[in-house]
Design a protein around this motif. Structure first.
Motif, PDB file in Angstrom:
ATOM      1  N   GLY A  89       0.815  -1.008  -0.302  1.00 23.04           N
ATOM      2  CA  GLY A  89      -0.024   0.075   0.096  1.00 23.04           C
ATOM      3  C   GLY A  89       0.715   1.579   0.601  1.00 23.04           C
ATOM      4  N   VAL A  90       2.050   1.034   0.832  1.00 26.99           N
ATOM      5  CA  VAL A  90       3.058   2.479   0.525  1.00 26.99           C
ATOM      6  C   VAL A  90       3.273   2.600  -0.524  1.00 26.99           C
ATOM      7  CG1 VAL A  90       5.125   3.551   1.279  1.00 26.99           C
ATOM      8  CG2 VAL A  90       3.734   2.236   3.117  1.00 26.99           C
ATOM      9  N   ILE A  91       3.766   1.664  -1.234  1.00 31.99           N
ATOM     10  CA  ILE A  91       4.297   1.734  -2.634  1.00 31.99           C
ATOM     11  C   ILE A  91       3.369   2.399  -4.089  1.00 31.99           C
ATOM     12  CG2 ILE A  91       5.129   0.300  -4.694  1.00 31.99           C
ATOM     13  CD1 ILE A  91       6.288  -1.559  -2.890  1.00 31.99           C
ATOM     14  N   GLN A  92       1.889   1.757  -3.579  1.00 33.57           N
ATOM     15  CA  GLN A  92       0.426   2.269  -4.671  1.00 33.57           C
ATOM     16  C   GLN A  92       0.463   3.900  -3.896  1.00 33.57           C
ATOM     17  OE1 GLN A  92      -2.913  -0.550  -2.995  1.00 33.57           O
ATOM     18  NE2 GLN A  92      -1.671  -2.118  -4.943  1.00 33.57           N
ATOM     19  N   SER A  93       0.812   3.951  -3.404  1.00 27.74           N
ATOM     20  CA  SER A  93       0.195   5.661  -2.675  1.00 27.74           C
ATOM     21  C   SER A  93       1.418   6.279  -3.325  1.00 27.74           C
ATOM     22  CB  SER A  93       1.014   5.452  -1.289  1.00 27.74           C
ATOM     23  OG  SER A  93       0.515   6.925  -0.781  1.00 27.74           O
ATOM     24  N   ARG A  94       2.425   5.780  -3.503  1.00 24.57           N
ATOM     25  CA  ARG A  94       3.829   6.610  -4.053  1.00 24.57           C
ATOM     26  C   ARG A  94       3.161   7.238  -5.705  1.00 24.57           C
ATOM     27  NH1 ARG A  94       8.473   8.273  -0.956  1.00 24.57           N
ATOM     28  NH2 ARG A  94       8.237   7.601   1.216  1.00 24.57           N
ATOM     29  N   LEU A  95       2.623   5.761  -5.884  1.00 23.26           N
ATOM     30  CA  LEU A  95       2.638   6.061  -7.610  1.00 23.26           C
ATOM     31  C   LEU A  95       1.363   6.610  -7.657  1.00 23.26           C
ATOM     32  CD1 LEU A  95       3.538   1.937  -8.519  1.00 23.26           C
ATOM     33  CD2 LEU A  95       4.353   4.391  -9.619  1.00 23.26           C
ATOM     34  N   ALA A 137       4.142  22.968   3.552  1.00 28.35           N
ATOM     35  CA  ALA A 137       4.797  22.068   3.430  1.00 28.35           C
ATOM     36  C   ALA A 137       4.975  21.014   3.977  1.00 28.35           C
ATOM     37  CB  ALA A 137       6.441  23.137   2.588  1.00 28.35           C
ATOM     38  N   ARG A 138       5.687  21.415   5.368  1.00 26.79           N
ATOM     39  CA  ARG A 138       5.819  19.934   6.627  1.00 26.79           C
ATOM     40  C   ARG A 138       4.366  19.151   6.233  1.00 26.79           C
ATOM     41  NH1 ARG A 138       8.797  24.704   8.898  1.00 26.79           N
ATOM     42  NH2 ARG A 138       6.207  25.224  10.207  1.00 26.79           N
ATOM     43  N   ILE A 139       2.933  20.174   6.491  1.00 31.54           N
ATOM     44  CA  ILE A 139       1.491  19.480   6.853  1.00 31.54           C
ATOM     45  C   ILE A 139       1.736  18.485   5.187  1.00 31.54           C
ATOM     46  CG2 ILE A 139      -0.512  19.939   6.270  1.00 31.54           C
ATOM     47  CD1 ILE A 139      -0.058  22.541   7.971  1.00 31.54           C
ATOM     48  N   ALA A 140       1.794  19.307   4.089  1.00 30.07           N
ATOM     49  CA  ALA A 140       1.925  17.908   3.445  1.00 30.07           C
ATOM     50  C   ALA A 140       2.611  16.635   2.701  1.00 30.07           C
ATOM     51  CB  ALA A 140       2.547  19.633   2.091  1.00 30.07           C
ATOM     52  N   THR A 141       3.530  16.906   4.063  1.00 37.84           N
ATOM     53  CA  THR A 141       4.906  15.637   4.213  1.00 37.84           C
ATOM     54  C   THR A 141       3.826  14.389   4.403  1.00 37.84           C
ATOM     55  OG1 THR A 141       7.054  16.410   3.305  1.00 37.84           O
ATOM     56  CG2 THR A 141       6.545  14.522   4.605  1.00 37.84           C
ATOM     57  N   LYS A 142       3.019  15.158   6.144  1.00 37.32           N
ATOM     58  CA  LYS A 142       2.039  14.864   6.940  1.00 37.32           C
ATOM     59  C   LYS A 142       1.053  14.403   6.493  1.00 37.32           C
ATOM     60  CE  LYS A 142       3.426  17.013  11.116  1.00 37.32           C
ATOM     61  NZ  LYS A 142       3.563  17.638  12.698  1.00 37.32           N
ATOM     62  N   THR A 143       0.647  15.228   5.378  1.00 35.74           N
ATOM     63  CA  THR A 143      -0.315  14.666   4.532  1.00 35.74           C
ATOM     64  C   THR A 143      -0.626  13.467   3.941  1.00 35.74           C
ATOM     65  OG1 THR A 143      -1.891  16.571   4.498  1.00 35.74           O
ATOM     66  CG2 THR A 143      -2.600  15.423   3.135  1.00 35.74           C
ATOM     67  N   GLN A 144       0.656  12.870   2.787  1.00 33.12           N
ATOM     68  CA  GLN A 144       1.301  12.040   2.443  1.00 33.12           C
ATOM     69  C   GLN A 144       1.495  10.617   2.859  1.00 33.12           C
ATOM     70  OE1 GLN A 144      -0.150  14.007  -0.209  1.00 33.12           O
ATOM     71  NE2 GLN A 144       0.470  12.154  -1.568  1.00 33.12           N
ATOM     72  N   GLU A 145       1.849  10.776   4.144  1.00 29.16           N
ATOM     73  CA  GLU A 145       1.922   9.642   4.997  1.00 29.16           C
ATOM     74  C   GLU A 145       1.120   9.157   5.171  1.00 29.16           C
ATOM     75  OE1 GLU A 145       4.734  11.727   8.187  1.00 29.16           O
ATOM     76  OE2 GLU A 145       6.775  11.646   6.873  1.00 29.16           O
ATOM     77  N   SER A 146       0.467   9.462   5.506  1.00 29.63           N
ATOM     78  CA  SER A 146      -1.330   9.303   6.160  1.00 29.63           C
ATOM     79  C   SER A 146      -1.976   8.812   5.032  1.00 29.63           C
ATOM     80  CB  SER A 146      -1.961  10.393   6.893  1.00 29.63           C
ATOM     81  OG  SER A 146      -3.589  10.388   7.028  1.00 29.63           O
ATOM     82  N   LEU A 147      -1.721   9.857   3.868  1.00 25.78           N
ATOM     83  CA  LEU A 147      -2.393   8.357   2.998  1.00 25.78           C
ATOM     84  C   LEU A 147      -1.956   7.116   2.460  1.00 25.78           C
ATOM     85  CD1 LEU A 147      -3.530  11.778  -0.068  1.00 25.78           C
ATOM     86  CD2 LEU A 147      -4.428  10.576   1.134  1.00 25.78           C
ATOM     87  N   SER A 148      -0.180   7.471   2.494  1.00 27.66           N
ATOM     88  CA  SER A 148       0.479   5.566   2.515  1.00 27.66           C
ATOM     89  C   SER A 148      -0.315   5.203   3.280  1.00 27.66           C
ATOM     90  CB  SER A 148       1.557   6.119   2.778  1.00 27.66           C
ATOM     91  OG  SER A 148       1.898   7.231   1.540  1.00 27.66           O
ATOM     92  N   ASP A 149      -0.870   5.297   4.624  1.00 23.54           N
ATOM     93  CA  ASP A 149      -0.705   4.692   5.489  1.00 23.54           C
ATOM     94  C   ASP A 149      -2.537   3.787   5.402  1.00 23.54           C
ATOM     95  OD1 ASP A 149       1.094   4.475   7.102  1.00 23.54           O
ATOM     96  OD2 ASP A 149       0.378   5.828   8.302  1.00 23.54           O
ATOM     97  N   MET A 150      -3.105   5.564   5.020  1.00 21.15           N
ATOM     98  CA  MET A 150      -4.665   4.161   4.704  1.00 21.15           C
ATOM     99  C   MET A 150      -4.171   3.411   3.211  1.00 21.15           C
ATOM    100  SD  MET A 150      -6.497   8.548   5.191  1.00 21.15           S
ATOM    101  CE  MET A 150      -8.203   7.355   4.532  1.00 21.15           C
ATOM    102  N   ALA A 165      -2.476   1.765   2.745  1.00 25.27           N
ATOM    103  CA  ALA A 165      -1.720   0.417   3.299  1.00 25.27           C
ATOM    104  C   ALA A 165      -2.985  -0.482   4.050  1.00 25.27           C
ATOM    105  CB  ALA A 165      -0.476   0.418   3.731  1.00 25.27           C
ATOM    106  N   ILE A 166      -3.644   0.146   4.624  1.00 24.81           N
ATOM    107  CA  ILE A 166      -5.290  -0.653   5.310  1.00 24.81           C
ATOM    108  C   ILE A 166      -5.723  -0.881   4.114  1.00 24.81           C
ATOM    109  CG2 ILE A 166      -7.175  -0.325   7.086  1.00 24.81           C
ATOM    110  CD1 ILE A 166      -4.925   2.282   8.370  1.00 24.81           C
ATOM    111  N   THR A 167      -5.877  -0.381   3.191  1.00 25.78           N
ATOM    112  CA  THR A 167      -7.296  -0.772   2.503  1.00 25.78           C
ATOM    113  C   THR A 167      -6.474  -1.687   1.533  1.00 25.78           C
ATOM    114  OG1 THR A 167      -8.185   1.695   1.812  1.00 25.78           O
ATOM    115  CG2 THR A 167      -8.639   0.158   0.141  1.00 25.78           C
ATOM    116  N   GLN A 168      -5.528  -2.191   0.730  1.00 27.34           N
ATOM    117  CA  GLN A 168      -4.645  -2.805   0.851  1.00 27.34           C
ATOM    118  C   GLN A 168      -4.881  -3.794   0.812  1.00 27.34           C
ATOM    119  OE1 GLN A 168      -1.377  -4.232   0.418  1.00 27.34           O
ATOM    120  NE2 GLN A 168      -2.451  -6.005  -1.660  1.00 27.34           N
ATOM    121  N   TYR A 226      -9.183   1.942  10.340  1.00 25.78           N
ATOM    122  CA  TYR A 226      -9.438   2.272   8.875  1.00 25.78           C
ATOM    123  C   TYR A 226      -9.746   4.581   9.419  1.00 25.78           C
ATOM    124  CZ  TYR A 226     -10.458   3.999   4.387  1.00 25.78           C
ATOM    125  OH  TYR A 226     -10.727   4.663   3.444  1.00 25.78           O
ATOM    126  N   ALA A 227     -11.341   4.120  11.076  1.00 22.99           N
ATOM    127  CA  ALA A 227     -11.118   5.670  10.640  1.00 22.99           C
ATOM    128  C   ALA A 227     -10.143   6.302  11.806  1.00 22.99           C
ATOM    129  CB  ALA A 227     -12.226   5.162  12.149  1.00 22.99           C
TER     130      ALA A 227
END
Length: 624
Positions: free
Chosen positions: A149-155, A217-230, A232-235, A259-260
């Motif tokens: 899921g983390v790899i998918q999030s990067r793509l 920029a700092r918030i964007a980094t944290k946002t993308q990390e959270s999206l990666s985790d989401m 990964a959970i979905t996958q 997930y929530a």
């Protein structure tokens, strides 16, 4: 008291400033390097970008002419300086010119939008393919340590997150910059005193914008990390395997809660990211919107004191130009913020692109020797292997292992779980690299062979068969895309699965479902065997291919394996010893070492580790 303690805090403050300055100095080259790499993405599209620049410059230059014509419309057409009524012929010419300019700039804008959208999306598409290709080249250890899921999030999320920047940045920066500069020039031409009033507080806005951009920029980094985790959970949880697991243990509620929680974190971050710049832009909007009123006041003051020769047309034109300045200036500030925000996303993308595969072809790598006899020979020469993340003091997975497998031989590796059997099968195709000794294929060190050529001579059937969510025919053709229908059926017959396929309503066009879940374990294994037979490799590697099957399925699959092994070198990693009693050579592996080798009869007669394993399985079978 404060005076006595004034010295140390001052020194500490000075040290803090020095540290902050050093941090900024260290950050500057990183930012420059990042900008250079982003710029390089646009290199293949130089001509469309040059044309876009020309269109932007022309459109921006034309866009400041109508305000100047507005002054002419007032001072020449509507209220001529010589007195009398409106000068309708002159007014008609001015209005016609204004309308013509609007039409031209609009058409240029449409053309420019098409070019920027095309370039931006092509750059984004190329970046996504480049990242996907690079990940395909990564070694197996990368994927065993990274969530899918983390790899998918990067793509998806990270590359998608920079789409608007790639699409709009060029036109927005150029167009708005030229418009702002041209507007300033027009304002200066109209009245320099009013221009000073209009631009007095601009530097403060630039400083504020930089601070807001750093926060975003700092918030964007944290946002993308959270999206990666989401992702990964979905996958993990919404795959067929994940759903079966959660239902089997009645843990759906736990997965929903997990997930929530992450979704709540994502919502919070998204709100923070969007609101982080709103106060700033509200201040900018208030400031720029208030300038016309301030201009009226200053103009009145100047007229009252006779300090400037200002006409009504000048005031109307000036406020019109200033109003046209509002949106381009806001656009530039937004682009600057977006660039700072997207910089965090680009950094995450380049972080993956900068990963270096641990296993790659050597500069002088060659193809596997074409002689079939040579290609089917496999040797381990004093091979040692230790996983990269293993403790230096831990026991090696394989410790100075040596053996020779002749072309056409059927050999088996047996032993307890964790002994190192599967590792042997991973080292032959270079899924992992031996940390000591040599692995030879066709008499050549595998590190001197092109990996693509090496793997083309190998066929692997593992315990966990992977089938795509596609038809049976498409899954079979994964081994040989140009295979004919007759070729598919021949391979399926050899794998003892042809008749079963024909029993399905859609035959070879039957969709097997995700990971082949519409098929039984034995059916999946036989399709996997048919797929390998279609490839027709010189060496067949069977990694516990029947250990998860029931006795009936095992017997059917074993017959297919026997057919597949005929006439080729076969290496079987076996759990059930009954499947390898006919092997030419059996290697017994314990604690990463080969402790016994020989035929089934020889090893039983020796009464060692193999005899003990065989006796244990026979006893268990009788008891069962």
């Amino acid at each position: 008291m404060s005076g006595l303690r004034g010295g140390p805090p001052a020194r500490m403050m000075g040290g803090g400033d020095a540290n902050a300055q050093r941090a900024r100095n260290a950050e500057a080259p990183k930012v420059e390097h990042l900008l250079r790499r982003i710029t390089e993405l646009f290199q293949p599209y130089r001509m469309p970008i040059i044309l876009t620049i020309v269109l932007v410059l022309v459109a921006a230059a034309l866009s400041v002419i109508p305000p100047l014509l507005t002054a002419r419309a007032f001072d020449v057409g509507l209220f001529p300086t010589g007195g009398g009524g409106p000068n309708l012929p002159a007014l008609g010419e001015i209005v016609g010119a204004m309308i013509g300019l609007y039409i031209i700039t609009t058409l240029l804008g449409v053309w420019q939008t098409y070019l920027t959208a095309t370039v931006g999306n092509k750059v984004m598409g190329a970046l996504r393919v480049r990242l996907f290709s690079h990940l395909q080249a990564m070694d197996l250890s990368f994927f065993t340590k990274t969530k899918t899921g983390v790899i998918q999030s990067r793509l998806q999320n990270d590359v998608g997150g920079v789409a608007s920047v790639l699409t709009n940045t060029i036109s927005s920066v150029l167009g708005n910059t030229v418009t702002v500069i041209a507007a300033f020039v027009a304002m200066l031409l109209l009245n320099w005193q009013l221009t000073i009033v209009a631009v007095l507080l601009m530097p403060i806005l630039v400083i504020a914008q930089r601070r807001v951009g750093q926060v975003r920029a700092r918030i964007a980094t944290k946002t993308q990390e959270s999206l990666s985790d989401m992702t990964a959970i979905t996958q993990e949880t919404l795959s067929v395997s994940g759903i079966l697991l959660s239902k089997s243990f009645n843990r759906q509620g736990t997965e929903i809660a997990r997930y929530a929680d992450e979704n709540a974190n994502q919502v919070r971050l998204q709100v923070s990211q969007q609101m982080s710049g709103q106060v700033f832009f509200a201040m900018v909007s208030i400031f720029l919107s208030s300038i016309p009123a301030i201009v009226y006041l200053v103009a009145g003051f100047l007229l009252d004191n006779g300090a400037a020769d200002i006409t009504a047309g000048t005031i109307v034109a000036f406020t019109t130009v200033q109003a046209r300045l509002l949106f381009p200036l806001l656009g530039l500030l937004r682009v600057a913020l977006d660039l700072q925000t997207s910089g965090a996303l680009f950094a995450r993308i380049f972080e993956y692109l900068d990963l270096v595969p641990q296993i790659a072809d050597a500069p002088g790598a060659v193809d596997v020797p074409t002689r079939q006899a040579a290609a089917g020979r496999v040797s381990f020469d004093d091979v040692t292997f230790r996983y990269a993340d293993a403790s230096p003091t831990s026991r090696a997975t394989l410790d100075r292992v040596s053996f020779d497998i002749e072309p056409g031989q059927f050999v088996a590796f047996v032993g307890p779980s964790g002994a190192g059997k599967t590792t042997v099968s991973y080292l032959i195709p270079r899924f992992y690299e031996a940390t000591g000794g040599r692995v030879l294929f066709g008499g050549v060190d595998v590190r001197d062979l092109k990996q693509q050529s090496l793997i083309s001579h190998l066929g692997i059937v593992s315990q966990e068969t992977y089938l795509f969510h596609a038809t049976i025919a498409e899954n079979l053709r994964y081994a040989k895309p140009d295979a004919t229908q007759n070729g598919l059926e021949t391979a399926a017959k050899l794998a003892n699965i042809h008749d079963r396929i024909l029993s399905f309503d859609d035959g070879y066009d039957t969709v097997v479902g995700e990971r082949g879940y519409r098929l039984s374990g034995g059916e999946k294994q036989r399709i996997a065997i048919a797929r390998v037979l279609l490839k027709d490799p010189a060496v067949l590697i069977l990694d516990e291919a029947t250990s998860a099957l029931d006795s009936i399925s095992e017997r059917i699959v074993q017959q297919a394996l026997d057919t597949a092994a005929r006439g080729r070198t076969t290496i079987a990693i076996a759990h059930r010893l009954s499947t390898i009693v006919a092997a030419d050579v059996i290697f017994v592996v314990e604690n990463g070492e080969i402790v016994e080798r020989g035929t089934h009869a020889d090893l039983l007669a020796a009464g060692g580790a193999y005899a003990a394993l065989y006796s244990e399985q026979v006893t268990a079978a009788i008891a069962g």
